[in-house]
Design a protein around this motif. Structure first.
Motif, short mmCIF file in Angstrom:
data_model
loop_
_atom_site.label_atom_id
_atom_site.label_comp_id
_atom_site.label_asym_id
_atom_site.label_seq_id
_atom_site.Cartn_x
_atom_site.Cartn_y
_atom_site.Cartn_z
N LEU A 1 -31.26 -17.30 26.88
CA LEU A 1 -32.06 -16.13 26.52
C LEU A 1 -31.32 -15.25 25.53
O LEU A 1 -31.92 -14.72 24.58
CB LEU A 1 -32.41 -15.33 27.77
N ASP A 2 -30.02 -15.06 25.72
CA ASP A 2 -29.24 -14.29 24.75
C ASP A 2 -29.33 -14.92 23.37
O ASP A 2 -29.49 -14.23 22.36
CB ASP A 2 -27.78 -14.23 25.20
N THR B 1 -31.24 -13.61 19.46
CA THR B 1 -30.67 -13.51 18.11
C THR B 1 -31.60 -14.09 17.06
O THR B 1 -31.42 -13.85 15.86
CB THR B 1 -29.32 -14.27 18.04
N LEU B 2 -32.60 -14.85 17.48
CA LEU B 2 -33.54 -15.47 16.55
C LEU B 2 -34.73 -14.57 16.23
O LEU B 2 -35.53 -14.90 15.34
CB LEU B 2 -34.06 -16.79 17.14
N THR C 1 -42.78 -18.08 16.37
CA THR C 1 -42.46 -18.29 17.78
C THR C 1 -42.19 -19.77 18.05
O THR C 1 -41.42 -20.12 18.95
CB THR C 1 -43.59 -17.78 18.68
N ASN C 2 -42.78 -20.64 17.25
CA ASN C 2 -42.51 -22.08 17.40
C ASN C 2 -41.07 -22.41 17.01
O ASN C 2 -40.43 -23.27 17.63
CB ASN C 2 -43.48 -22.89 16.54
N GLU C 3 -40.55 -21.75 15.98
CA GLU C 3 -39.17 -21.97 15.57
C GLU C 3 -38.21 -21.54 16.68
O GLU C 3 -37.18 -22.19 16.91
CB GLU C 3 -38.87 -21.23 14.27
N THR D 1 -37.76 -8.49 26.84
CA THR D 1 -38.60 -8.13 25.70
C THR D 1 -37.72 -7.57 24.59
O THR D 1 -36.97 -6.61 24.81
CB THR D 1 -39.68 -7.11 26.10
N PHE D 2 -37.81 -8.19 23.42
CA PHE D 2 -36.99 -7.82 22.28
C PHE D 2 -37.83 -7.11 21.22
O PHE D 2 -39.02 -7.38 21.09
CB PHE D 2 -36.37 -9.07 21.63
N ALA D 3 -37.19 -6.23 20.47
CA ALA D 3 -37.84 -5.57 19.34
C ALA D 3 -37.49 -6.35 18.08
O ALA D 3 -36.36 -6.78 17.89
CB ALA D 3 -37.37 -4.13 19.22
N CYS D 4 -38.47 -6.53 17.21
CA CYS D 4 -38.25 -7.22 15.93
C CYS D 4 -38.03 -6.16 14.85
O CYS D 4 -38.96 -5.47 14.44
CB CYS D 4 -39.46 -8.09 15.58
N GLY D 5 -36.78 -6.02 14.41
CA GLY D 5 -36.47 -4.99 13.43
C GLY D 5 -36.53 -3.61 14.05
O GLY D 5 -36.39 -3.44 15.26
#
Length: 350
Positions: free
Chosen positions: A127-128, A132-133, A140-142, A212-216
Motif C-alpha cells: 500500500l505504501d 507513491t504512484l 488506476t489500471n497502471e 485514501t490518498f490525495a492526488c497533487g
C-alpha cells in the motif's frame, strides 16, 4: 475490502443490518473548515449568530463546489485480468463466481498470528508503494499492474483477483466512489482523492489494508475530510481489547464523524480475516446495539467509510463499483488488528 462479509458489491442481508443511528440535532458546526475565532459584540438581537451562520454556509458551499469540479465518474476501459504464476498458491474461492460461505470466527494460535503478521506487513508495504504512484495522468489500471507485480514477486496472491469474478488485483475508488472501484483507464487528475485497497494471500493467510490518498494539491476542506476519516479509524481501534463489546467500535466512529460534520456509510462492514478471506465477526462502523464481545486472539478489519454529505449509495451494473447517489466525496481508511488482553495490535502498520 469493505463489506465483503455481507456480500461484495451487494446489499447486506436483513440479518446483517443494524438499526439506523439518528442523533439529535446539535449546535451548528462547520465540518469542513475550522471557523477562525472572532470577537462578537452581544446585542439583544444577537446579529452575530446570523453572521456566523452565513459564514458556515458559505464555507460548506465552497467546499461542495470544489469537491465537484471533476465530472461524475464514468467506467473506463477494463483491461484483461493479469496472470499469476502457477507456483503461487491460490485461495479456495478462485475460479468460483459464487459468494463463499461466511465462516464462523477465527481464533489464531501463535503460528496463525505469525502468519497473519507476515501477510499484513506485506499488504502495508504494498500500500505504501501504491501511494507513491498516485500522480496526475496516471491511470488506476497502471497502479493495479504495478501493485500486482509487486505482490506476485513477493510470492503472494492478490486476494481480490477472482473473488466472485472480480477482475483486478486491488480496488481503486476515486472521489465519489465509496468502495470496490475496478481499476481501469481512468486517469487521475490534480485535486482527486483515491482509496487504494490492498489485500494479499501469503502462505495461507490473508492481510488487508487501505488508505485514501490525495492526488497533487487539494484544498483545506479535503485535507480536513481525509484527516477526520483517518482519525475515525484510529478512534475505533482505540477501544479494542479482550472482553469489549464490538458495538463500541461503531459508537466511537460515528460519534467522531458526526462531531466533524461527516457521515458514516452503514452499508459496508469490517470482518474477521485469516486463513479465510472473510469471516465473523462483522464489524459495524455506525452506532448500533449489537451483542458480542471481542476475544483475545481474534483478528479482524476495521474500515469505516465517511461521506461529506448524507447520501445513499448506488452500485453500478458491474456489480462492484459503489458510488454516492449525489456525487459527494467519500474517504476510507482500513487496518487489520489483533485483539490482545490489554488492547489491539495493528498488524498493517509499518
Amino acid at each position: 475490502m469493505a463489506g465483503l462479509a455481507a456480500g461484495l458489491g451487494a446489499r447486506p442481508s436483513a440479518a446483517f443490518e443494524a438499526s439506523c443511528f439518528r442523533p439529535l440535532a446539535s449546535p451548528v458546526r462547520s465540518g469542513r473548515l475550522i471557523v477562525p475565532k472572532r470577537c462578537f459584540t452581544v446585542s439583544s438581537r444577537l446579529t452575530w449568530v446570523e453572521d456566523e451562520l452565513m459564514e458556515i454556509r458559505k464555507s460548506q458551499e465552497q467546499s461542495s463546489a470544489k469537491s465537484k469540479k471533476r465530472p461524475p465518474l464514468r467506467r473506463g476501459k477494463v483491461s484483461p485480468q493479469l496472470p499469476v504464476p502457477e507456483h503461487i498458491p491460490r485461495p479456495s474461492y478462485v475460479g468460483s463466481k459464487g459468494l463463499p460461505e461466511l465462516c464462523k470466527g477465527q481464533l489464531h494460535d501463535a503460528q496463525g498470528i505469525a502468519g497473519m503478521r507476515a501477510a499484513c506487513k506485506l499488504a502495508a508495504r504494498v500500500l505504501d508503494f501504491a501511494g507513491t504512484l498516485v500522480k496526475p495522468s496516471v491511470t488506476t489500471n497502471e497502479i493495479d499492474t504495478a501493485v500486482h507485480n509487486m505482490i506476485i514477486e513477493a510470492g503472494a496472491y492478490p486476494s481480490p483477483l477472482g473473488y466472485r469474478g472480480f477482475p483486478k488485483s486491488i480496488c481503486t475508488s476515486v472521489n465519489e466512489c465509496v468502495c470496490h472501484g475496478i481499476p481501469d483507464s481512468t486517469q487521475l487528475q490534480v485535486t482527486d482523492i483515491i482509496n487504494i485497497d490492498v489485500n494479499v494471500f501469503l502462505n495461507g493467510y490473508h492481510g488487508g489494508t487501505s488508505r485514501t490518498f490525495a492526488c497533487g494539491q487539494v484544498d483545506d476542506s479535503i485535507k480536513h475530510f481525509l484527516k477526520a476519516a483517518e482519525e475515525c479509524l484510529e478512534k475505533g481501534i482505540s477501544v479494542c481489547r479482550d472482553g469489549v463489546n464490538y458495538r463500541k467500535i461503531g459508537k466511537k466512529i460515528s460519534k467522531l464523524a458526526y462531531f466533524y460534520g461527516y457521515y458514516v456509510v452503514e452499508r459496508f462492514v469490517g470482518h474477521g480475516i485469516g486463513t479465510m478471506y472473510h469471516s465473523e465477526p462483522l464489524i459495524l462502523h455506525h452506532a448500533n446495539e449489537n451483542s458480542g464481545r471481542m476475544v483475545e486472539g481474534q483478528i479482524f478489519t476495521i474500515e469505516p467509510i465517511l461521506t461529506m454529505e448524507k447520501t445513499e449509495c448506488v452500485t453500478w451494473e458491474d456489480g462492484w463499483t459503489t458510488v454516492t447517489a449525489d456525487g459527494s466525496w467519500a474517504a476510507q481508511f482500513e487496518h487489520t488488528i489483533l485483539v490482545t488482553r490489554n488492547g489491539a495490535e495493528i498488524l498493517t502498520k509499518l
